[in-house]
Design an enzyme around this catalytic site. Structure first.
Site, PDB file in Angstrom:
ATOM      1  N   ARG A   1      -6.575  -1.538  23.338  1.00  0.00           N
ATOM      2  CA  ARG A   1      -5.565  -2.412  23.917  1.00  0.00           C
ATOM      3  C   ARG A   1      -6.539  -3.461  24.417  1.00  0.00           C
ATOM      4  NH1 ARG A   1      -0.343  -3.358  24.118  1.00  0.00           N
ATOM      5  NH2 ARG A   1       0.663  -3.046  26.173  1.00  0.00           N
TER       6      ARG A   1
ATOM      7  N   SER B   1       1.796   0.054  27.502  1.00  0.00           N
ATOM      8  CA  SER B   1       2.329  -0.080  26.035  1.00  0.00           C
ATOM      9  C   SER B   1       3.243   1.007  25.995  1.00  0.00           C
ATOM     10  CB  SER B   1       1.045   0.037  25.235  1.00  0.00           C
ATOM     11  OG  SER B   1       1.536  -0.222  24.013  1.00  0.00           O
ATOM     12  N   SER B   2       4.138   0.578  24.903  1.00  0.00           N
ATOM     13  CA  SER B   2       5.117   1.772  24.298  1.00  0.00           C
ATOM     14  C   SER B   2       4.726   2.242  23.170  1.00  0.00           C
ATOM     15  CB  SER B   2       6.575   1.037  24.064  1.00  0.00           C
ATOM     16  OG  SER B   2       7.025   0.637  25.441  1.00  0.00           O
TER      17      SER B   2
ATOM     18  N   ASP C   1       3.181  -7.415  29.082  1.00  0.00           N
ATOM     19  CA  ASP C   1       3.322  -6.077  29.134  1.00  0.00           C
ATOM     20  C   ASP C   1       3.123  -5.420  30.667  1.00  0.00           C
ATOM     21  OD1 ASP C   1       4.645  -5.744  27.053  1.00  0.00           O
ATOM     22  OD2 ASP C   1       2.997  -4.764  25.763  1.00  0.00           O
TER      23      ASP C   1
ATOM     24  N   ASN D   1       1.992  -8.543  20.640  1.00  0.00           N
ATOM     25  CA  ASN D   1       2.939  -8.196  21.612  1.00  0.00           C
ATOM     26  C   ASN D   1       4.545  -9.079  21.064  1.00  0.00           C
ATOM     27  OD1 ASN D   1       4.647  -7.310  23.836  1.00  0.00           O
ATOM     28  ND2 ASN D   1       3.968  -8.865  24.780  1.00  0.00           N
TER      29      ASN D   1
ATOM     30  N   GLY E   1       8.478  -2.495  17.691  1.00  0.00           N
ATOM     31  CA  GLY E   1       9.747  -2.691  18.413  1.00  0.00           C
ATOM     32  C   GLY E   1       9.531  -2.589  19.808  1.00  0.00           C
ATOM     33  N   GLY E   2       8.318  -2.929  20.477  1.00  0.00           N
ATOM     34  CA  GLY E   2       8.344  -3.010  21.940  1.00  0.00           C
ATOM     35  C   GLY E   2       9.126  -1.607  22.476  1.00  0.00           C
TER      36      GLY E   2
ATOM     37  N   THR F   1       5.143  -6.093  16.786  1.00  0.00           N
ATOM     38  CA  THR F   1       4.049  -5.159  16.727  1.00  0.00           C
ATOM     39  C   THR F   1       4.139  -4.970  15.256  1.00  0.00           C
ATOM     40  OG1 THR F   1       4.330  -4.494  19.132  1.00  0.00           O
ATOM     41  CG2 THR F   1       3.532  -2.823  17.600  1.00  0.00           C
TER      42      THR F   1
ATOM     43  N   THR G   1      -0.827  -5.013  17.701  1.00  0.00           N
ATOM     44  CA  THR G   1       0.150  -5.781  18.109  1.00  0.00           C
ATOM     45  C   THR G   1      -0.382  -7.207  18.779  1.00  0.00           C
ATOM     46  OG1 THR G   1       2.122  -6.125  19.506  1.00  0.00           O
ATOM     47  CG2 THR G   1       0.180  -4.837  20.698  1.00  0.00           C
TER      48      THR G   1
HETATM   49  N1  GLY Z   1       3.432  -4.882  23.070  1.00  0.00           N
HETATM   50  C1  GLY Z   1       4.359  -4.029  22.870  1.00  0.00           C
HETATM   51  C2  GLY Z   1       3.786  -2.649  23.265  1.00  0.00           C
HETATM   52  O1  GLY Z   1       2.615  -2.587  23.614  1.00  0.00           O
HETATM   53  O2  GLY Z   1       4.249  -1.631  23.488  1.00  0.00           O
END
Ligand code: GLY
Length: 560
Positions: A95, A440-441, A411, A389, A461-462, A369, A387
């Site tokens: 990340r 993050s998701s 984020d 983002n 998809g965030g 992403t 990603t």
């Molecule tokens: N940038 C999207 C995530 O990390 O969930």
């Protein structure tokens, strides 16, 4: 044809389509599923040459930067979950992290205390320290087999040859042209009016890749590339320094694991919320007979929504970078806690999100992403979500190096309580600090069934990533779908706040929406044309691999 015959013809065709079982690409040995055909092809060629899933990951991640700049880039970050052929598992966190000069209030107006619009999403101030190169080198160093030089060669060749613009890609380039020009300049080559079937060459990126091929990982973090990047970031008004790059390290993490019926789920741990949130939702659903409620019925949507609402409320309050905050993972995933969370749920009416605060746990001390799934011929699996983002990240493009920079700083919670670009409302646990990783998701996930590899799955998809992965697993497990069929299904999403069920248009009948509305749910079936773009691989009972490449994009499964 008279009208009656025409009616009969159309009805029969629809019926035949409905009854036809959709099957994805099948392969006996190995498979790569990703956002572009060229990417899956290069990954599969690595496997065919005797490389393993980690070698393929190395090549795939770089090829995404060439062929899918919408979300793939050397200027981003990601997460990988793996399961080796012997059943051992692990996770890698590459990340982005906040620059050393970052601080908690860096996106707030010093006079009003309000979030300054666009500062965390557009341009140099939005950029976190990239982790992608560190990630793929760390994975390769531990488990790769083929030499790096060999893995990069076809990627460089593709960058020089260029990629053919697809219809969907043309539309995306057009959509973001104004933003490209605003952040870069009017001569920016990706801002020109590209048409479908044009070829885009990535010659500067090829040069950067050649230097990395020659000098290895440190070329990006300490070498000429680092110097060019930092000079560019400083000129563009950013705060990234050579020290930031030199200090960046990918981190091996212990994945989140949990059972659901006879499945064992292995997913990403913090700083992604993916694994914990997925676990909370699935453990909340598990005691109910979801299969008997039917697929995408009022009752199943209600149950899933209420579990999602509660899990996202916890996500937003408790989760952040585990190196900075203490996360009560064990409590959040305990049977007792989840049972108590679901006590207020009733099929008779919606629970308003205002009545679902985060759970009462005392903490002692402290959207675009892309995903790829790989199973190799040795039985190893990797699930990777990566990603920058937003679509094309911060839109800031370093011409000399040939890639977009992320806008991952968005984020973080710029101001606890204020929503980010995905509408996620964050809390103190995810506030900004130097060198901290933003929550993050991303939910790269591997599923075992009866001790064997069963599924590899993930999606962009965030904030909708977690719920798209969830629905794909449930479609296979609860509703007996194959991989492609499960990926194709219409999706919905709830994330606590806003208190709305987002639905893909055309996927849910008006009658179903009306019934949910009468039960107190707010439906939005117009603003999210697409929820997630899932890439999955399912291991069928005879060992055949079935790919599920999302038809919402140009995604493709390739295997042999
Ligand atoms: N940038 C999207 C995530 O990390 O969930």
């Amino acid at each position: 044809m008279n009208r009656f015959l025409l009616y009969c013809f159309i009805s029969c065709t629809i019926l035949a389509c409905k009854q036809q079982k959709v099957t994805g690409v099948l392969a006996t040995n190995a498979m790569v599923v990703s956002a572009r055909e060229e990417v899956s092809e290069i990954g599969t060629q690595v496997l065919q040459k005797g490389g393993n899933a980690f070698d393929a990951m190395f090549a795939v991640e770089l090829t995404l930067a060439v062929a899918y700049p919408y979300a793939g880039s050397l200027g981003g970050g990601g997460f990988m979950v793996y399961r080796l052929e012997d059943g051992s598992i692990g996770a890698l966190d590459y990340r982005e992290k906040a620059p050393l000069a970052a601080h908690k209030n860096m996106y707030l107006d010093s006079l009003t205390g309000n979030v300054i619009p666009d500062k965390s999403t557009l341009g140099a101030m939005a950029v976190g320290i990239p982790g992608n190169i560190a990630g793929i080198f760390a994975a390769h160093e531990k488990y790769g087999k083929l030499p790096i030089e060999e893995l990069i060669t076809p990627v460089i060749a593709l960058a020089k040859k260029g990629i053919v613009v697809t219809d969907k890609q043309q539309k995306r380039l057009e959509k973001y042209r104004d933003a490209f020009v605003k952040v870069n300049d009017s001569n920016f080559f990706l801002a020109k009016a590209w048409t479908t079937n044009d070829t885009i060459k990535r010659l500067q990126l090829a040069k950067t890749l050649e230097r990395i091929q020659k000098n290895g990982r440190d070329e990006f973090y300490k070498g000429k590339t680092a110097q060019i990047l930092v000079d560019f970031m400083q000129r563009s008004g950013g705060i990234m320094t050579l020290e930031d790059l030199a200090k960046y390290e990918a981190k091996w993490r212990t994945p989140i694991t949990f059972s659901y019926d006879d499945l064992q789920i292995i997913s990403m741990s913090p700083p992604s919320s993916g694994g914990i949130c997925l676990a909370e939702i699935m453990k909340a659903i598990e005691p109910y007979d979801l299969d008997t409620y039917g697929h995408n019925t009022v009752k199943s949507i209600q149950l899933i929504t209420e579990a999602e609402r509660r899990a996202y409320a916890d996500r937003n309050y408790f989760l952040g970078d585990p190196d900075f905050v203490t996360i009560p993972t064990e409590t959040l995933l305990s049977d007792a806690y989840i049972k108590e969370r679901m006590q207020s749920f009733s099929f008779k009416k919606a629970t308003p999100s205002t009545e679902v605060a985060h759970g009462n746990i005392e903490i002692i001390e402290s959207n675009e992403t892309t995903h790829y799934s790989i199973v190799d011929q040795f039985g190893n699996a990797v699930s990777v979500t990566t990603t920058i983002n937003g679509a094309y990240g911060s839109k800031l493009y370093c011409e000399e190096l040939g890639f977009f920079l992320n806008n991952e700083m968005d984020d973080f919670s710029s101001k606890p309580g204020e929503p980010n670009m995905f509408g996620l409302v964050g809390a103190e646990a995810n506030s900004i600090a130097p060198e901290k990783r933003m929550l993050s998701s991303m939910t790269p996930t591997i599923v075992e069934k009866k001790g064997k590899l069963y599924m590899v799955v993930g999606t962009p998809g965030g904030s909708t990533i977690i719920t798209s992965v969830l629905q794909t697993i449930l479609n296979v497990h609860e509703y007996d779908m194959g991989m492609q069929e499960a990926v194709n299904q219409p999706r919905f999403h709830h994330q606590w706040l806003p208190d709305t069920i987002k639905m893909e248009p055309d996927g849910f009948s008006e009658a179903l929406q009306a019934e949910l509305t009468s039960l107190g749910y707010t439906i939005d079936a117009t603003n999210s044309p697409v929820i997630g773009k899932v890439e999955g691989i399912l291991i069928l009972p005879d060992g055949t691999l079935e790919g599920g490449a999302d038809p919402r994009g140009d995604d493709k499964a390739v295997g042999f």
